[in-house]
Design a protein around this motif. Structure first.
Motif, PDB file in Angstrom:
ATOM      1  N   ALA A  11     -14.951 -11.447   9.785  1.00 47.20           N
ATOM      2  CA  ALA A  11     -16.243 -12.034   9.435  1.00 47.20           C
ATOM      3  C   ALA A  11     -16.176 -12.762   8.100  1.00 47.20           C
ATOM      4  O   ALA A  11     -17.155 -13.336   7.661  1.00 47.20           O
ATOM      5  CB  ALA A  11     -17.304 -10.951   9.393  1.00 47.20           C
ATOM      6  N   THR A  56     -13.728  -3.245   4.260  1.00 45.10           N
ATOM      7  CA  THR A  56     -14.489  -4.318   3.615  1.00 45.10           C
ATOM      8  C   THR A  56     -15.849  -3.747   3.223  1.00 45.10           C
ATOM      9  O   THR A  56     -16.143  -2.581   3.504  1.00 45.10           O
ATOM     10  CB  THR A  56     -14.679  -5.521   4.555  1.00 45.10           C
ATOM     11  N   ASP A  57     -16.674  -4.559   2.608  1.00 49.72           N
ATOM     12  CA  ASP A  57     -18.017  -4.106   2.253  1.00 49.72           C
ATOM     13  C   ASP A  57     -18.856  -3.825   3.488  1.00 49.72           C
ATOM     14  O   ASP A  57     -19.797  -3.037   3.430  1.00 49.72           O
ATOM     15  CB  ASP A  57     -18.716  -5.148   1.382  1.00 49.72           C
ATOM     16  N   ASP A  58     -18.523  -4.452   4.609  1.00 49.35           N
ATOM     17  CA  ASP A  58     -19.331  -4.341   5.820  1.00 49.35           C
ATOM     18  C   ASP A  58     -18.752  -3.430   6.898  1.00 49.35           C
ATOM     19  O   ASP A  58     -19.495  -2.896   7.707  1.00 49.35           O
ATOM     20  CB  ASP A  58     -19.525  -5.722   6.444  1.00 49.35           C
ATOM     21  N   THR A  96      -9.197 -10.998   4.109  1.00 51.30           N
ATOM     22  CA  THR A  96     -10.564 -10.973   4.580  1.00 51.30           C
ATOM     23  C   THR A  96     -10.614 -10.423   5.987  1.00 51.30           C
ATOM     24  O   THR A  96      -9.662 -10.505   6.747  1.00 51.30           O
ATOM     25  CB  THR A  96     -11.185 -12.386   4.567  1.00 51.30           C
ATOM     26  N   HIS A  97     -11.735  -9.835   6.319  1.00 55.28           N
ATOM     27  CA  HIS A  97     -12.010  -9.346   7.655  1.00 55.28           C
ATOM     28  C   HIS A  97     -12.346 -10.553   8.521  1.00 55.28           C
ATOM     29  O   HIS A  97     -12.590 -11.641   8.021  1.00 55.28           O
ATOM     30  CB  HIS A  97     -13.188  -8.359   7.580  1.00 55.28           C
ATOM     31  N   THR A 123     -15.451 -11.297   5.081  1.00 56.10           N
ATOM     32  CA  THR A 123     -15.741 -10.439   3.952  1.00 56.10           C
ATOM     33  C   THR A 123     -14.435 -10.037   3.276  1.00 56.10           C
ATOM     34  O   THR A 123     -13.492  -9.650   3.944  1.00 56.10           O
ATOM     35  CB  THR A 123     -16.468  -9.158   4.435  1.00 56.10           C
ATOM     36  N   PRO A 124     -14.367 -10.106   1.930  1.00 58.91           N
ATOM     37  CA  PRO A 124     -13.123  -9.731   1.250  1.00 58.91           C
ATOM     38  C   PRO A 124     -12.786  -8.247   1.434  1.00 58.91           C
ATOM     39  O   PRO A 124     -13.676  -7.401   1.517  1.00 58.91           O
ATOM     40  CB  PRO A 124     -13.384 -10.042  -0.222  1.00 58.91           C
ATOM     41  N   GLU A 151     -19.039  -0.297  11.588  1.00 59.61           N
ATOM     42  CA  GLU A 151     -19.795  -0.757  10.429  1.00 59.61           C
ATOM     43  C   GLU A 151     -19.813   0.342   9.368  1.00 59.61           C
ATOM     44  O   GLU A 151     -19.884   1.531   9.689  1.00 59.61           O
ATOM     45  CB  GLU A 151     -21.224  -1.107  10.833  1.00 59.61           C
ATOM     46  N   ARG A 152     -19.772  -0.070   8.104  1.00 50.32           N
ATOM     47  CA  ARG A 152     -19.753   0.890   6.998  1.00 50.32           C
ATOM     48  C   ARG A 152     -21.012   1.754   6.959  1.00 50.32           C
ATOM     49  O   ARG A 152     -20.965   2.887   6.498  1.00 50.32           O
ATOM     50  CB  ARG A 152     -19.608   0.167   5.649  1.00 50.32           C
TER      51      ARG A 152
END
Length: 162
Positions: free
Chosen positions: A16, A80-82, A13-14, A18-19, A92-93
């Motif tokens: 934050a 990650t997703d973010d 995980t990051h 997030t996986p 940020e993504r």
């Protein structure tokens, strides 16, 4: 140290929570460790006139120092997703544009003649392929990130969401 990036311990995980979608450690390959051992062996030559024990001790200490420096300076690529984290930089993504993988002569050109001086670099000389990641943040002067990757196609797929 493992040459394979998949054997590296990287948190799932990051920061934050997030996986991770993709992760890779840019470990030094076997040739870097052989060079480190060779450089460390020079300690034997330098200290052998004093005593052979001092030479072996110096070689061991030099190798330990080089190994620690190589391990702690090994960057991680984490998607990650973010967010995207490459080495010490995170973005940020939503500010990531197109990503492209380059190998061989194309990778050499990306690191050389095509390189923009404002680009963020996370390059390791022992890893040939690179990934170019466009940055779309209007407040960021950095046009793109260029990072080494042993699995550039997987990294670009993770960034494009495929």
């Amino acid at each position: 140290m493992p040459e394979s990036s998949s054997a590296a311990h990287v948190p799932n995980t990051h920061s934050a929570g997030t996986p991770a979608v993709y992760r890779e450690k840019l470990w030094p390959n076997i040739w870097i460790w052989i060079i480190a051992a060779g450089v460390s062996g020079a300690g034997i030559l330098v200290f052998a006139p004093i005593s052979l024990g001092a030479g072996y001790t110096a070689a061991g200490v030099l190798f330990a120092i080089i190994a620690v420096l190589l391990v702690i300076s090994t960057p991680t690529i984490l998607v990650t997703d973010d967010a995207l984290t490459v080495g010490r930089a995170t973005i940020e993504r939503r500010f990531i544009g197109a990503a492209g993988a380059f190998r061989g002569k194309e990778a050499t050109a990306e690191r050389g003649t095509r390189l923009n001086g404002l680009a963020y670099l996370c390059i390791r000389g022992w890893i040939d392929p690179v990934v170019r990641i466009e940055i779309t943040d209007p407040s960021d002067r950095t046009p793109y990130w260029l990072t080494s990757s042993r699995r550039p196609e997987e990294l670009t797929a993770a960034l494009s969401g495929k």
